[in-house]
Scaffold this motif. Structure first.
Motif, PDB file in Angstrom:
ATOM      1  N   GLN A  63      -6.699   3.076  -8.155  1.00  0.00           N
ATOM      2  CA  GLN A  63      -6.293   4.445  -8.481  1.00  0.00           C
ATOM      3  C   GLN A  63      -5.009   4.457  -9.304  1.00  0.00           C
ATOM      4  OE1 GLN A  63      -6.268   6.054  -4.430  1.00  0.00           O
ATOM      5  NE2 GLN A  63      -7.977   7.395  -4.971  1.00  0.00           N
ATOM      6  N   VAL A  64      -4.065   3.612  -8.936  1.00  0.00           N
ATOM      7  CA  VAL A  64      -2.804   3.555  -9.681  1.00  0.00           C
ATOM      8  C   VAL A  64      -3.046   3.047 -11.101  1.00  0.00           C
ATOM      9  CG1 VAL A  64      -0.569   2.389  -9.835  1.00  0.00           C
ATOM     10  CG2 VAL A  64      -1.340   3.319  -7.657  1.00  0.00           C
ATOM     11  N   VAL A 104      -8.516   0.023  -3.215  1.00  0.00           N
ATOM     12  CA  VAL A 104      -8.644   1.420  -3.640  1.00  0.00           C
ATOM     13  C   VAL A 104      -7.364   1.907  -4.308  1.00  0.00           C
ATOM     14  CG1 VAL A 104      -8.942   3.797  -2.860  1.00  0.00           C
ATOM     15  CG2 VAL A 104     -10.412   1.990  -1.949  1.00  0.00           C
ATOM     16  N   LEU A 105      -6.225   1.776  -3.611  1.00  0.00           N
ATOM     17  CA  LEU A 105      -4.963   2.267  -4.170  1.00  0.00           C
ATOM     18  C   LEU A 105      -4.574   1.557  -5.466  1.00  0.00           C
ATOM     19  CD1 LEU A 105      -2.717   3.008  -1.050  1.00  0.00           C
ATOM     20  CD2 LEU A 105      -3.422   4.603  -2.824  1.00  0.00           C
ATOM     21  N   GLU A 162     -11.337  -1.908   0.791  1.00  0.00           N
ATOM     22  CA  GLU A 162     -10.369  -0.905   1.226  1.00  0.00           C
ATOM     23  C   GLU A 162      -9.001  -1.124   0.599  1.00  0.00           C
ATOM     24  OE1 GLU A 162      -8.437   0.906   5.356  1.00  0.00           O
ATOM     25  OE2 GLU A 162     -10.018  -0.618   5.428  1.00  0.00           O
ATOM     26  N   LEU A 170       2.369   1.660  -3.415  1.00  0.00           N
ATOM     27  CA  LEU A 170       1.341   2.172  -4.322  1.00  0.00           C
ATOM     28  C   LEU A 170       1.084   3.656  -4.065  1.00  0.00           C
ATOM     29  CD1 LEU A 170      -1.187  -0.812  -4.243  1.00  0.00           C
ATOM     30  CD2 LEU A 170       0.113  -0.037  -6.234  1.00  0.00           C
ATOM     31  N   GLY A 171       1.095   4.044  -2.779  1.00  0.00           N
ATOM     32  CA  GLY A 171       0.914   5.449  -2.446  1.00  0.00           C
ATOM     33  C   GLY A 171       2.013   6.308  -3.043  1.00  0.00           C
ATOM     34  N   GLN A 172       3.259   5.822  -2.950  1.00  0.00           N
ATOM     35  CA  GLN A 172       4.365   6.558  -3.548  1.00  0.00           C
ATOM     36  C   GLN A 172       4.230   6.618  -5.068  1.00  0.00           C
ATOM     37  OE1 GLN A 172       7.907   4.592  -1.984  1.00  0.00           O
ATOM     38  NE2 GLN A 172       8.307   6.376  -0.701  1.00  0.00           N
ATOM     39  N   GLU A 173       3.809   5.502  -5.654  1.00  0.00           N
ATOM     40  CA  GLU A 173       3.633   5.484  -7.109  1.00  0.00           C
ATOM     41  C   GLU A 173       2.532   6.453  -7.522  1.00  0.00           C
ATOM     42  OE1 GLU A 173       2.843   2.240 -10.718  1.00  0.00           O
ATOM     43  OE2 GLU A 173       2.929   1.579  -8.615  1.00  0.00           O
ATOM     44  N   LEU A 174       1.448   6.495  -6.744  1.00  0.00           N
ATOM     45  CA  LEU A 174       0.360   7.418  -7.051  1.00  0.00           C
ATOM     46  C   LEU A 174       0.830   8.870  -6.935  1.00  0.00           C
ATOM     47  CD1 LEU A 174      -2.626   7.322  -7.858  1.00  0.00           C
ATOM     48  CD2 LEU A 174      -3.209   7.459  -5.427  1.00  0.00           C
ATOM     49  N   GLN A 220       0.829  -1.214   0.000  1.00  0.00           N
ATOM     50  CA  GLN A 220       0.000   0.000   0.000  1.00  0.00           C
ATOM     51  C   GLN A 220       0.859   1.258   0.000  1.00  0.00           C
ATOM     52  OE1 GLN A 220      -3.695   0.266   0.194  1.00  0.00           O
ATOM     53  NE2 GLN A 220      -3.343  -1.747  -0.714  1.00  0.00           N
TER      54      GLN A 220
END
Length: 812
Positions: free
Chosen positions: A523-524, A519-520, A516, A195-199, A192
């Protein structure tokens, strides 16, 4: 009709002050209604039912975001980086803006940068902590696995801790299970966080502070949409930021804030009116008759525009709407009055009594004015067939102003002429014997052929740019170079990239709510697909619905909102199936709205042409009692229209002579310009054809041959048509330099259209074509001749009842 207009003219001349007072009262009532009930004019446009409108409604329903936004650009005057005091001053000024009624929130550029930095640092710290924890737990797991293997081996020491080998194995198994569960959780967390960093990497190019730190962008979000945000609120925002701007910092406002619609008359419009007055003065060579058309048109346009703006408090009205009414009201108001005044002067010069002449001029030229106005009314009211609200309202307001211009011409003009009396002529003309002019010989056939070939070739060359015409709505790039809107647009493009001026809102509606942990990844996946579409600088998630089945993103294109690449990007995104589920993306935003509006207007143009041309052909057949002449007149209009659109495209889209007409950055042609130009130009073209054709028809009816009638009618009417067209060109040309950038292409297109239509098409091409056709130009089937009413647009019957003193009837 002619007899009725004769009586109106005589009555108005006899009771001149009563008529004048009546119109002044009407003008006062219209002005009072505007002051009491007038609302706010909008600088934006919307068309319900478009894809952009649908996506906007979904955003409001799912995320509660419905208000408009506007950018504010802060930059140091010397180009140096913003210091701490300046940054704090900008933040304080934006905070005060956030307190204004009607402002939902503001985006502080420095807070945004800080939040993005902290978020990136937090993700990195969490990943580092995750890695440390994973390493420690992996070591612990390995130790537990080793201990468990020893405890479970045959012949293990029963005296091991716990005393019971089975218990030791159970304890170690429990611990190992707990560690593996924690490792699995850390693995999910790592995924996660990654993925957050990629987003975040997809949004790395979205900046609110420039790389050299000299420029910052603040965003103001309104509680209402763009059509209903009041100018008072916009002015309050600009006043607050200007007053509170730190020393050394200049503030520039985007067109969503600074595109003021106050004041529909600027220097360009006034210059155009002055030029029109000079044309009248040169034509009449006397002040009083030159003033009559100007005064009449000003009264009429005052009533029309003030009355229209009085309705702006109850209907959503764009800033272009009353300006179009002003432009048309001035142009046709002067022209229609001019036709009556010119006819009156000719009759008085021939020895007719002043009042008798006013009545006859009103019954003949005024009769032609009524039918000419009818063609313009048809063309403007037909804009309602488009089904586009703001465009239909433009047509209705323009038609109302033209109708008022007609009413003023046939009532106020005779009243003013009654007051002027014999002073309608110069001193040298009063009492002088009328000058007889020999009838001109018919034009040579070779000259007619040469005129048609040369004229068509000229107009065809002018029309070539129209083949590449693109439609759109104006943005900051089209504003004057010295305006704050243009500086804001240019600074944003220079410091942040052109696409930052027209970011897109992209939405994805999912068939089922997301878990949950899904989601990421979703989005990615969507952000990656959008980026892969090409011509995309950055993608950032901006919201997710409560039930996690609706996602929204901000997409910054590579080029500006009016570019061809952005238009292609919008279409590509809408056709994209990002999750292989058959669901497509929705796209909204300024650029998307422009594309939707332009495409809808482009689709409407063919239907509009059919309606306008069809109804107007009926009017022309009734007026001229001919099938051939209306067809020739309409074919000539098509040439004029293409030439006008071609010239407008060359200037405003290609940038030819851009410095002359204030075009800083060429771009698409105003999306509704072709429709407006088509409607207005068709009506005006038929006006000139009506006055020329009426004179030709009258001569032909008196026994002249068809070819002789063409030359005689053109010779008789060309002076007034040239003057009327020159006035139109002057008025429309003045609007080419309007302070409202949206009206400039309309003024230019109409000025060029009237110029070529009057001087090339009507006086040259159609006349030459009529000469070649000969007697057949007045052909009408007998059965149709019996069905059509005799409108007597020339007022021939009225002329026979009221002949000129020098006419053969009086001599006999």
């Amino acid at each position: 009709m002619a007899t009725l207009l004769y009586r109106i003219g005589v009555g108005a001349a006899r009771r001149a002050w009563l008529v004048i007072t009546g119109w002044l009262v009407v003008l006062g009532l219209a002005a009072g209604a505007f002051l009491m009930f007038g609302g706010t004019l909008a600088s934006s446009f919307s068309i319900p039912g478009t894809e952009t409108d649908r996506v906007g409604s979904a955003l409001e329903e799912e995320l509660g975001t419905s208000g408009a936004t506007a950018n504010v650009v802060f930059h140091t005057e010397d180009g140096a980086p913003l210091d701490d005091a300046q940054r704090q001053g900008i933040s304080d000024a934006l905070a005060r803006v956030a307190e204004l009624d009607g402002v939902e929130r503001v985006v502080d550029p420095f807070v945004t940068v800080e939040e993005m930095t902290l978020q990136a640092e937090d993700l990195a710290a969490q990943l580092a902590e995750n890695e440390t924890s994973t390493t420690a737990l992996t070591t612990s797991r390995d130790q537990l696995q080793s201990a468990l293997a020893q405890a479970s081996a045959p012949g293990a020491d029963p005296g091991a801790p716990g005393g019971d080998p089975a218990t030791d194995v159970d304890s170690l198994t429990t611990q190992l299970t707990e560690v593996e569960t924690q490792l699995a959780g850390l693995a999910v967390q790592a995924d996660q966080l990654t993925l957050g960093q990629e987003l975040m990497s997809f949004a790395s190019e979205i900046r609110t502070v420039s790389q050299d730190e000299s420029t910052a962008i603040g965003i103001v979000s309104f509680e209402q949409d763009a059509m209903t945000v009041g100018q008072d609120l916009k002015d309050a925002i600009m006043t607050t930021l200007d007053a509170d701007a730190p020393d050394g910092v200049a503030v520039e406002f985007s067109s969503q804030l600074a595109a003021s619609v106050d004041g529909i008359v600027g220097p360009g419009e006034i210059v155009g009116l002055v030029v029109a007055a000079l044309v009248l003065l040169l034509m009449f060579r006397a002040v009083l008759p030159a003033l009559v058309p100007v005064v009449s048109s000003l009264v009429g346009v005052g009533v029309g525009v003030a009355g229209a703006m009085a309705l702006s408090g109850v209907v959503e009205m764009s800033s272009v709407t009353p300006v179009l009414g002003l432009m048309l009201g001035l142009a046709v108001g002067i022209d229609y009055s001019l036709f009556i005044v010119n006819r009156h002067r000719t009759q008085v010069r021939a020895g007719m009594d002043v009042r008798e002449s006013i009545g006859l001029a009103n019954g003949t030229a005024g009769n032609a004015v009524v039918f000419a106005g009818a063609t313009v009314l048809v063309a403007l009211l037909a804009l309602n067939v488009s089904g586009i609200g703001f465009l239909g309202l433009m047509g209705t307001v323009g038609a109302a102003c033209v109708l008022i211009a007609v009413l003023v011409a046939i009532t106020l003009t005779p009243a003013l002429l009654g007051l002027v009396g014999v002073r309608v002529l110069r001193r040298s003309e009063r009492g002088a014997a009328p000058v007889a002019h020999a009838a001109p010989a018919p034009m040579r056939t070779s000259r007619a052929v040469t005129s048609i070939v040369g004229g068509v070739a000229l107009l065809a060359v002018m029309a070539v740019p129209a083949l590449e015409m693109r439609l759109g709505l104006p943005d900051g790039a089209t504003e004057s170079a010295d305006s704050t809107q243009y500086r804001a647009y240019a600074l944003t493009a220079e410091q942040f990239g052109a696409g930052q001026n027209g970011a897109l809102l992209v939405t994805a509606s999912l068939d089922e709510p997301l878990e949950e942990l899904d989601v990421l990844p979703t989005q990615v996946a969507i952000a990656q697909a959008i980026t892969d579409a090409g011509d995309v600088v950055a993608v950032a998630p901006i919201g997710i619905s409560d039930d996690a089945d609706f996602l929204a993103f901000q997409v910054v294109p590579a080029d500006g909102p009016s570019s061809e690449s952005t238009e292609a990007l919008v279409h590509d995104l809408r056709a994209l199936d990002v999750l292989d589920t058959g669901s497509t993306l929705g796209v909204a935003g300024f650029a998307s709205g422009n594309i939707d509006i332009s495409e809808r207007l482009g689709e409407t143009l063919p239907l509009y042409l059919v309606v306008v041309v069809g109804l107007s052909l009926v009017i022309l057949v009734v007026v001229f009692r001919s099938l051939v002449l209306p067809v020739l007149a309409t074919a000539g209009f098509v040439l004029s229209l293409l030439a006008a659109l071609g010239a407008t495209t060359a200037v405003f889209q290609w940038g030819w002579l851009g410095s002359v007409f204030g075009v800083n950055e060429p771009g698409p042609l105003l999306s509704f310009a072709p429709l407006i130009i088509t409607g207005v130009l068709f009506g005006l073209a038929m006006d000139y054809q009506l006055f020329l054709g009426s004179a030709m028809r009258e001569t032909y009816a008196h026994g002249a041959s068809a070819r002789a009638a063409v030359s005689a009618g053109r010779h008789q009417s060309r002076a007034v048509v040239i003057a009327a067209a020159s006035i139109m060109v002057a008025v429309f040309g003045g609007f080419t330099f309007s302070h409202l950038t949206m009206i400039r292409p309309l003024g230019f297109g109409l000025a060029v259209g009237v110029l070529v239509d009057a001087f090339v098409v009507r006086l040259l091409l159609v006349s030459a074509a009529m000469h070649l056709v000969g007697e057949r130009v007045w052909w009408l089937p007998r059965w149709l001749d019996r069905l059509l009413p005799n409108v007597d647009v020339e007022g021939a019957a009225l002329e026979r009842a009221h002949p000129l003193p020098s006419s053969p009837e009086v001599a006999d």
